[in-house]
Scaffold this active site. Structure first.
Site, PDB file in Angstrom:
ATOM      1  CB  ALA A  75     -33.996 -24.156  51.711  1.00 24.53           C
ATOM      2  CB  THR A  76     -29.409 -23.442  48.609  1.00 29.28           C
ATOM      3  OG1 THR A  76     -30.141 -24.491  47.966  1.00 29.28           O
ATOM      4  CG2 THR A  76     -27.922 -23.646  48.382  1.00 29.28           C
ATOM      5  CG  ASN A 155     -34.708 -33.676  49.810  1.00 29.15           C
ATOM      6  OD1 ASN A 155     -34.095 -33.816  50.872  1.00 29.15           O
ATOM      7  ND2 ASN A 155     -34.129 -33.859  48.645  1.00 29.15           N
ATOM      8  CB  CYS A 328     -30.554 -32.229  44.103  1.00 26.01           C
ATOM      9  SG  CYS A 328     -31.928 -31.293  44.775  1.00 26.01           S
TER      10      CYS A 328
HETATM   11  C1  LIG Z   1     -35.706 -27.693  48.015  1.00 23.19           C
HETATM   12  C2  LIG Z   1     -34.869 -27.976  49.212  1.00 23.19           C
HETATM   13  C3  LIG Z   1     -33.736 -27.204  49.504  1.00 23.19           C
HETATM   14  C4  LIG Z   1     -33.218 -26.117  48.598  1.00 23.19           C
HETATM   15  O1  LIG Z   1     -34.100 -25.070  48.456  1.00 23.19           O
HETATM   16  P1  LIG Z   1     -33.769 -23.914  47.396  1.00 23.19           P
HETATM   17  O2  LIG Z   1     -34.933 -23.036  47.393  1.00 23.19           O
HETATM   18  O3  LIG Z   1     -33.558 -24.605  46.082  1.00 23.19           O
HETATM   19  O4  LIG Z   1     -32.510 -23.254  47.833  1.00 23.19           O
HETATM   20  C5  LIG Z   1     -33.040 -27.495  50.659  1.00 23.19           C
HETATM   21  N1  LIG Z   1     -33.423 -28.487  51.476  1.00 23.19           N
HETATM   22  C6  LIG Z   1     -34.496 -29.243  51.222  1.00 23.19           C
HETATM   23  C7  LIG Z   1     -34.890 -30.319  52.175  1.00 23.19           C
HETATM   24  C8  LIG Z   1     -35.246 -29.012  50.079  1.00 23.19           C
HETATM   25  O5  LIG Z   1     -36.303 -29.789  49.821  1.00 23.19           O
END
Ligand SMILES: *Cc1c(COP(=O)(O)O)cnc(C)c1O
Length: 391
Positions: A75-76, A155, A328
């Protein structure tokens, strides 16, 4: 003495489902689909078929078509590609972008970087529950606005934004809408055939898939186009070059297929776990529930406790694994910027613990967590006058 670890940090990452592991093992075997799916020989075509099947499984989970799924590392990267890619592709039309301060760091820092490159960013404040007021959004969109980015499920608190209404407003105004759905994909029903979302980010390790694989959904590959932010071999429709990691892709596809079958049961289960935990601690003095009672994903419960500090509380609760504020931020020593944006003062934000649950969480684990939480708070409060003046 401390006992077996009890994992209540599913919002940070989830254990990989055994069925996903089996799928990935098959791929990695020497007689498996290890080949480069871009190769045109027979082994390459076999790998491409496996990757294609996984893309279909991911698309089916979201009720969309496979060609709209672009694989990334998580997601990053999806957030970076969607936001930078949209901003850059549309820079000639305007340079105004809209988001919120309560987004994940991967969104916040991407917008900050664009701000330094000459884009103008509007940061819309949430209400006390964490929701974006729609009238504020409507009043902020201008002629030169190109992109709105608002996450689906937060999150840290689990609050669920009304992305259908936000997306509709964006469509009316001709603005692209991106949502970071890392916490909601495979947990909440997301039907992209009716949801007015242009770009959506996800990551497999938040739903029992492997780490290091995610995707960005792109509704309109033609006119809604985004620019690539990396350059190379032209894979993933030239938007995300690099050799496709077939074992990760296959694992993500399997995780999506499982979620499609089991999502409803899992949702009921995490709600039962969350309610059991809250019932076991809510009588304590000085607690603030940071996760709203309604409009929140039940897999996350974020609670602050007066007179204690989150990190000490977390350590005092061992072997129960929870997050203080957000994982984070946990090395920075700063209190959660998300909770402060909701109006919590620094001390209350510092004391926050995020419990998060999954389909493997048991009632017994919740009961142990209740006991540890209560005991840790009682102990910390007993020494609190001294610790307060020291810290
Ligand atoms: C975990 C998370 C991310 C990052 O995901 P990665 O797999 O670590 O890159 C981004 N946005 C939200 C809302 C998340 O919970």
């Amino acid at each position: 003495m401390t006992g077996e670890p009890i994992y209540l940090d599913y919002a940070a990452t989830t254990p990989v489902d055994p069925r996903v592991i089996a799928t990935m093992q098959q791929c990695l075997a020497s007689d498996g689909c290890f080949a480069n799916p871009a190769s045109i020989h027979i082994k390459g075509r076999q790998a491409a078929a496996v990757a294609g099947q996984a893309r279909k499984q991911m698309a089916e989970l979201l009720n969309t078509s496979a060609e709209r799924i672009i694989w990334t590392s998580g997601a990053t990267e999806s957030n970076n590609l969607a936001i930078q890619g949209a901003a850059k592709a549309r820079a000639h039309r305007g340079r105004h972008l809209i988001t919120m301060p309560t987004e994940h760091k991967a969104v916040v820092d991407t917008f900050r970087a664009l701000g330094k490159e000459g884009y103008e960013i509007s940061w819309l404040e949430p209400d006390s529950r964490g929701l974006l007021p729609l009238d504020t959004l409507a009043a902020t969109i201008r002629e030169d606005t190109q992109l709105v980015s608002v996450m689906h499920v937060n999150n840290e608190t689990g609050v669920i934004q009304d992305i259908r209404s936000i997306g509709s407003l964006c469509r009316q105004k001709g603005v692209l809408f991106h949502t970071d759905a890392a916490q909601s994909v495979a947990k909440l029903d997301i039907d992209l055939s009716t949801l007015p979302v242009d770009l959506l980010s996800l990551t497999a390790h938040k739903f029992y898939g492997p780490q290091g694989i995610g995707a960005v959904y792109i509704a309109d590959m033609t006119s809604g186009g985004i620019s690539p932010i990396m350059f190379g071999g032209g894979q993933e429709r030239r938007l995300r070059p690099g050799t496709l990691p077939v074992h990760l892709v296959a694992g993500a596809g399997m995780a999506a297929a499982i979620a499609r079958q089991e999502m409803a049961a899992n949702a009921r289960h995490v709600e039962t776990m969350r309610d059991r935990l809250w019932a076991g601690i809510s009588d304590m003095a000085g607690l603030t529930r940071n996760s709203p009672v309604d409009t929140a994903f039940a897999g996350i419960l974020n609670v602050s406790a007066e007179g204690v500090e989150g990190e000490s509380l977390m350590l005092g609760m061992e072997p129960v694994c929870v997050a203080s504020g957000s994982a984070c931020n946990s090395t920075s020593g700063e209190s959660s910027y998300v909770l402060r944006a909701l109006g919590r003062d620094d001390r209350l934000a510092q004391s926050a613990v995020r419990f998060s649950f999954g389909h493997t969480t048991t009632g017994k684990e919740i009961d142990v967590a209740i006991g540890r939480y209560r005991r840790a708070i009682d102990r910390l409060r007993a020494i609190s006058p001294a610790s307060a003046s020291v810290s």
